[in-house]
Write an enzyme that holds these catalytic residues in place. Structure first.
Site, PDB file in Angstrom:
ATOM      1  N   HIS A  61       0.836  -1.204   0.000  1.00  0.00           N
ATOM      2  CA  HIS A  61       0.000   0.000   0.000  1.00  0.00           C
ATOM      3  C   HIS A  61       0.872   1.256   0.000  1.00  0.00           C
ATOM      4  CE1 HIS A  61       0.609   0.863   4.335  1.00  0.00           C
ATOM      5  NE2 HIS A  61       0.490  -0.434   4.528  1.00  0.00           N
ATOM      6  N   ASP A  98      -0.302   4.380   1.052  1.00  0.00           N
ATOM      7  CA  ASP A  98      -0.682   5.384   2.054  1.00  0.00           C
ATOM      8  C   ASP A  98       0.042   5.141   3.375  1.00  0.00           C
ATOM      9  OD1 ASP A  98      -2.344   3.021   2.198  1.00  0.00           O
ATOM     10  OD2 ASP A  98      -3.586   4.060   3.662  1.00  0.00           O
ATOM     11  N   ASP A 102       6.459   0.984   7.145  1.00  0.00           N
ATOM     12  CA  ASP A 102       5.078   0.624   6.785  1.00  0.00           C
ATOM     13  C   ASP A 102       4.562   1.524   5.675  1.00  0.00           C
ATOM     14  OD1 ASP A 102       2.535  -0.479   6.897  1.00  0.00           O
ATOM     15  OD2 ASP A 102       1.925   0.685   8.649  1.00  0.00           O
ATOM     16  N   GLU A 148      -5.118   1.597   2.603  1.00  0.00           N
ATOM     17  CA  GLU A 148      -5.030   0.400   3.437  1.00  0.00           C
ATOM     18  C   GLU A 148      -5.148   0.768   4.909  1.00  0.00           C
ATOM     19  OE1 GLU A 148      -3.063  -2.670   5.965  1.00  0.00           O
ATOM     20  OE2 GLU A 148      -2.539  -0.553   5.701  1.00  0.00           O
ATOM     21  N   GLU A 149      -4.550   1.907   5.272  1.00  0.00           N
ATOM     22  CA  GLU A 149      -4.494   2.287   6.683  1.00  0.00           C
ATOM     23  C   GLU A 149      -5.848   2.665   7.261  1.00  0.00           C
ATOM     24  OE1 GLU A 149      -2.101   1.706   8.441  1.00  0.00           O
ATOM     25  OE2 GLU A 149      -0.206   1.919   7.378  1.00  0.00           O
ATOM     26  N   GLU A 194       4.297  -6.152   4.071  1.00  0.00           N
ATOM     27  CA  GLU A 194       4.169  -5.467   5.359  1.00  0.00           C
ATOM     28  C   GLU A 194       5.385  -5.807   6.231  1.00  0.00           C
ATOM     29  OE1 GLU A 194       2.032  -3.332   6.495  1.00  0.00           O
ATOM     30  OE2 GLU A 194       0.134  -3.568   5.404  1.00  0.00           O
ATOM     31  N   HIS A 254       3.861   3.477  12.519  1.00  0.00           N
ATOM     32  CA  HIS A 254       2.858   4.358  13.125  1.00  0.00           C
ATOM     33  C   HIS A 254       3.422   5.208  14.265  1.00  0.00           C
ATOM     34  CE1 HIS A 254      -0.821   1.790  11.644  1.00  0.00           C
ATOM     35  NE2 HIS A 254       0.176   1.798  10.758  1.00  0.00           N
TER      36      HIS A 254
END
Length: 382
Positions: A71, A73, A103, A135-136, A163, A355
């Site tokens: 992903h 984003d 990520d 995705e997030e 991931e 994150h």
């Protein structure tokens, strides 16, 4: 780390692809990168025209082959204490810092850096590349790409989602359902509270009922996951204005993270039954306009691929790691699996850094990912 990978990673990190923003600038860059190497890509654009998935393939025509998926984003940096610029590459002591480095732009950089190697080889099966959005915020964007793949004449047989797993192959994760419950009552002066319908009080009753469902969810266990049972939690609640007004509105968000083989529809049906048959009659006996509504915010299935499968055996060889595990976070893997594409997860970095402020991916992790892709290329060459 080789200069090409570092340069690509620096470029990818410079794009602010926080989920609330467009990812088109990054998609434009990747599309140009592919075109310069003779690879044609297909965009699958969202309804608003603000975001896009990108799909490409190289090698022979026909079904089968391997898809590398990631992903584009990233999560926000708001309120986080960063010591380095979040949307730039900072290199220090064998680490590469920046939002999305782990990520999962580190994996995307490795895929793009390895492309010329795949192009130089006479592949015996196709290599598919899939870059998704949103995705997030619930694995939203990839769904249109999966529908596109369902209708395509040639579909990949296997998928590796990059991931961050510290390059350890992963065969499973839980599914997730995110819901919003909105309660509407009647406001009045708090001195005449019985004349109103307190939306917060009825929300508390609804939350207490969901807590009882949580206890039932914990009865079914699978020791391969941590925690080994399905969970339910209330994450956000809003209601009321000032203390001397009976609150008319209240809403709360809750999520269920469930084992792959657990169907949580029964929990959701029971929640709505309780709202309709137990709470609303009491609310409407005072105010007929009272209402309770449930809205699905996002939903994706769990993943549980057989770690004894041939695909798993091959991935353990490519990644040079035969220790398979599950992860606590969700991915797009269950959606690919539902579409008939066998899916495993393996990528550089750790979600321990994802994150968080000062997110990083270690150079050694990038090196191991490049080696995995090199091994995959040799295997696809036959």
């Amino acid at each position: 780390m080789s200069n090409p990978v570092r340069d690509i990673l620096a470029t990818l990190l410079a794009f602010d692809t926080t989920s609330r923003e467009s990812n088109l600038a990054l998609i434009n860059w990747i599309e140009d990168f592919l075109a310069q190497r003779g690879v044609e890509a297909v965009r699958i654009i969202n309804a608003e025209g603000t975001k896009a998935n990108l799909y490409a393939r190289i090698g022979p025509m026909g079904d089968g082959g391997v898809m590398l998926s990631g992903h584009t984003d990233v999560v926000p940096v708001d309120g986080q204490d960063w010591q380095v610029p979040p949307f730039a590459l900072t290199e220090s002591e064998g680490r590469f810092y920046g939002r999305g480095s782990a990520d999962m732009k580190g994996f995307l950089a490795c895929v793009l850096a390895s492309l010329e190697h795949f192009l130089a080889e006479p592949l015996r099966m196709p290599l598919h590349l899939a870059f998704s959005y949103d995705e997030e915020v619930g694995c939203l964007g990839v769904r249109s790409m999966i529908e596109w793949l369902r209708a395509a004449p040639d579909k990949p047989a296997m998928c590796i989602i990059g991931e961050p797993t510290e390059m350890q192959p992963v065969y499973g994760h839980k599914g997730k359902v995110a819901m919003r419950c909105q309660l509407h009552g009647r406001a009045c002066h708090s001195a005449y509270a019985p004349d109103g319908v307190n939306a917060i009080e009825f929300a508390a009753k609804m939350i207490n009922h969901l807590s009882e469902s949580r206890a039932h969810l914990s009865l079914q266990e699978d020791a391969r996951f941590d925690p080994p049972y399905s969970t339910l939690q209330i994450g956000v609640i809003n209601g009321g204005t000032v203390l001397n007004i009976v609150p008319q509105d209240c809403q709360f968000d809750f999520e269920i993270r469930h084992l792959p083989d657990v169907n949580v529809d029964g929990v959701l049906i029971e929640a709505q039954r309780y709202a309709q048959q137990e709470l609303l009659p009491a609310m409407r006996s005072v105010a007929g306009e009272s209402d309770i509504r449930f809205t699905t915010l996002s939903r994706y299935p769990g993943l549980l691929t057989d770690p004894q499968s041939q695909f798993a055996h091959w991935l353990s060889q490519w990644s040079d790691c035969d220790q398979f595990s599950t992860v606590a976070f969700g991915t797009e893997g269950g959606l690919f699996d539902e579409a008939g594409i066998a899916t495993l997860i393996c990528g550089p970095g750790s979600m321990e850094q994802g994150h968080k402020p000062n997110e990083f991916v270690a150079a050694d992790q990038i090196k191991r990912c490049m080696q995995m892709l090199d091994n995959l290329c040799h295997w696809m060459r036959g």
